[in-house]
Design a protein around this motif. Structure first.
Motif, PDB file in Angstrom:
ATOM      1  N   VAL A   1     138.799 -59.177 153.709  1.00  0.00           N
ATOM      2  CA  VAL A   1     139.014 -59.808 155.019  1.00  0.00           C
ATOM      3  C   VAL A   1     138.576 -58.853 156.134  1.00  0.00           C
ATOM      4  N   PHE A   2     138.890 -57.559 155.986  1.00  0.00           N
ATOM      5  CA  PHE A   2     138.461 -56.578 156.982  1.00  0.00           C
ATOM      6  C   PHE A   2     136.932 -56.507 157.072  1.00  0.00           C
TER       7      PHE A   2
ATOM      8  N   TRP B   1     134.731 -58.783 156.344  1.00  0.00           N
ATOM      9  CA  TRP B   1     134.251 -60.006 157.012  1.00  0.00           C
ATOM     10  C   TRP B   1     134.410 -59.873 158.529  1.00  0.00           C
ATOM     11  N   TRP B   2     135.572 -59.403 158.984  1.00  0.00           N
ATOM     12  CA  TRP B   2     135.822 -59.249 160.428  1.00  0.00           C
ATOM     13  C   TRP B   2     134.872 -58.230 161.036  1.00  0.00           C
ATOM     14  N   TYR B   3     134.676 -57.112 160.360  1.00  0.00           N
ATOM     15  CA  TYR B   3     133.839 -56.043 160.902  1.00  0.00           C
ATOM     16  C   TYR B   3     132.380 -56.499 161.038  1.00  0.00           C
TER      17      TYR B   3
ATOM     18  N   ARG C   1     131.271 -59.547 161.357  1.00  0.00           N
ATOM     19  CA  ARG C   1     131.220 -60.556 162.421  1.00  0.00           C
ATOM     20  C   ARG C   1     131.204 -59.875 163.795  1.00  0.00           C
ATOM     21  N   ARG C   2     132.009 -58.841 163.951  1.00  0.00           N
ATOM     22  CA  ARG C   2     132.075 -58.102 165.213  1.00  0.00           C
ATOM     23  C   ARG C   2     130.743 -57.399 165.508  1.00  0.00           C
TER      24      ARG C   2
END
Length: 515
Positions: A470-471, A473-475, A477-478
């Motif tokens: 999940v981290f 994926w977030w990173y 995307r950012r």
């Protein structure tokens, strides 16, 4: 229809601006040390190269037909050769080699000591030497080393074999990731990686049936050598034979693919221009090594490989004994381990396909991890008398590989700059080794036959791996949002043939991370 020019630019002129329009003299170095892809267009100045959708699809089918069967079979043998020790554990190897105490656990771990010792050197060799030829050398050598297990008569000899098996097998996963990044676009890589990695599942089915056949056949008719030695001879010599075929069939890259015409070779390079990372660069670049070691994304990959492969190291070496602990005989465990391979095949191919189709490879891969957590909880929570339910839990655990494979494919897709790519691949697989070294040590003899501490460790590690996905994926995307802002700046100028300059993913504003 897409039209692109194959003319190499005037580098001094093309590189006079950096990503936000300012003078950048350092960028000239990239032009003088560009990607191998530039060679495909030498001598074709002024020619327009046309690659329409129909031509691209036809070329993709040709590439698939020539590459995928070999990648699939070799990767399946890679897994089969690692699991032969598990089959041998219930076919007499422990008695014949006088293994006592935690000797067997260390045999399981020693493979990964060899893997760790040679992982970074082998990644540098994969970059420096012809990719297919070095890979085929390693395949042939690991097959021959494995077959030598049949000559082992003591624990010391087994340790040596396991260590050198790890040395030669260390080239396979990174090498196959590089092949995938060379030949396929970002939207194709997840599916292809899932397919060739899924042959671990086919190998589990095939290996279980072969070991069962040898075990029952020798029990009924006898044999001149121990049954477990026959398993090692068969799998080792089969691997070496396929390695010879790999040597003569597999090209190092598009530029020396004998089954492509001269024009098709240029088209095969052109179709991966969209990846923003070329097809390879043989020169070591210190700044890319430094970037790899300071990139949060690279370390998130490393953390995942570590925690996800502690369970893998235990299960890979102990699954036959674990199934016996469910109340089945040794011969039944050889047969009943095979259906787990079906689960692995379905989850890997399914997650790879839907990850690319939905353009969300990372989150789709969490499905397999959730299945694995449920399966492990079933093994831990169901009554010891519920053999069928606990066996079903083991089958569900086989979905756990989806996250590892997704990130392995993202090394192909989301890491650019060839020195950086080989470094991150080495970091990822070194962490994979550390996890696999720790894993067998969680299955302690005193905890047999239920191995409760090991099962608890597996659940905790899988949950940590899920959070890490999940981290990541977030990173990613950012980072994509930040790169989009740079490209939207009016002063931003894209360089001609920027795709072939061997830029890293972080320094190239045109690079976007696949989620």
């Amino acid at each position: 229809m897409v039209e692109t020019t194959s003319t190499p630019p005037d580098m001094e002129k093309a590189l006079r601006l950096d990503s936000i329009g300012r003078p950048q003299e350092a960028m000239i170095k990239h032009a003088n040390d560009a990607d191998e892809a530039m060679k495909a267009f030498e001598g074709y100045e002024g020619e327009i190269l046309v690659l329409d959708e129909a031509t691209s699809k036809k070329l993709l089918r040709k590439i698939d037909w020539h590459l995928m069967p070999l990648l699939c079979v070799i990767y399946g043998l890679n897994f089969l050769d690692k699991t032969t020790l598990s089959y041998a554990s219930i076919m007499g190897i422990q008695k014949d080699l006088n293994l006592v105490g935690d000797d067997y656990q260390w045999l399981g771990s020693l493979f990964y000591f060899g893997y760790i010792a040679w992982e970074y050197p082998t990644n540098r060799l994969l970059q420096r030497l012809p990719l297919a030829k070095y890979s085929s050398f390693c395949i042939i050598m690991w097959g021959l080393v494995l077959s030598c297990f049949a000559a082992v008569t003591n624990y010391q000899g087994a340790i040596a074999i396991r260590f050198f098996l790890g040395v030669f097998e260390s080239a396979v996963s990174p090498g196959f990731a590089f092949f995938t990044s060379q030949w396929y676009t970002k939207n194709e890589q997840g599916t292809r990686t899932g397919i060739w990695f899924s042959f671990n599942g086919f190998a589990q089915i095939f290996g279980g049936l072969v070991a069962y056949g040898i075990s029952t056949g020798t029990a009924e008719h006898g044999s001149s050598i121990a049954p477990w030695k026959i398993v090692f001879l068969f799998t080792g010599l089969l691997t070496a034979s396929i390695g010879v075929i790999f040597l003569f069939v597999m090209p190092d890259n598009q530029l020396n693919a004998r089954w492509l015409t001269k024009n098709e070779r240029r088209l095969a390079v052109e179709r991966v221009r969209i990846n923003q990372q070329g097809i390879g660069n043989k020169n070591f670049k210190a700044y890319q090594l430094k970037e790899a070691l300071t990139d949060p994304l690279a370390w998130a990959f490393v953390f995942y490989a570590l925690v996800a492969d502690i369970p893998n190291g235990g299960i890979t070496n102990f699954f036959s004994q674990l199934i016996v602990s469910f109340g089945y005989t040794s011969q039944q465990s050889l047969l009943y381990g095979a259906p787990g391979g079906v689960v692995e095949i379905i989850t890997l191919i399914g997650c790879g396909y839907f990850g690319d189709r939905l353009k969300n490879r990372i989150l789709v891969s969490t499905f397999g991890l959730v299945l694995a957590i449920i399966g492990t909880l079933l093994i831990a929570a169901l009554p010891l008398t519920n053999n069928g339910g606990r066996l079903a839990g083991y089958y569900l655990y086989q979905g756990s590989a989806t996250g590892f494979v997704a990130l392995l494919s993202l090394i192909s897709t989301n890491v650019a700059g060839y020195t950086k790519k080989t470094t991150v691949a080495a970091m990822y697989l070194i962490a994979y080794c550390v996890g696999n070294i720790i894993g067998p040590q969680t299955f302690r003899p005193k905890d047999a036959p239920h191995y409760t501490p090991a099962i608890i460790t597996i659940v905790v590690c899988l949950c940590a791996a899920l959070a890490d996905l999940v981290f990541i994926w977030w990173y990613c995307r950012r980072q994509n949002k930040q790169k989009a802002a740079v490209r939207a700046d009016p002063s931003y100028t894209k360089l001609e043939n920027q795709e072939w300059l061997d830029l890293t993913d972080r320094e190239n504003p045109e690079f976007t991370y696949t989620l």
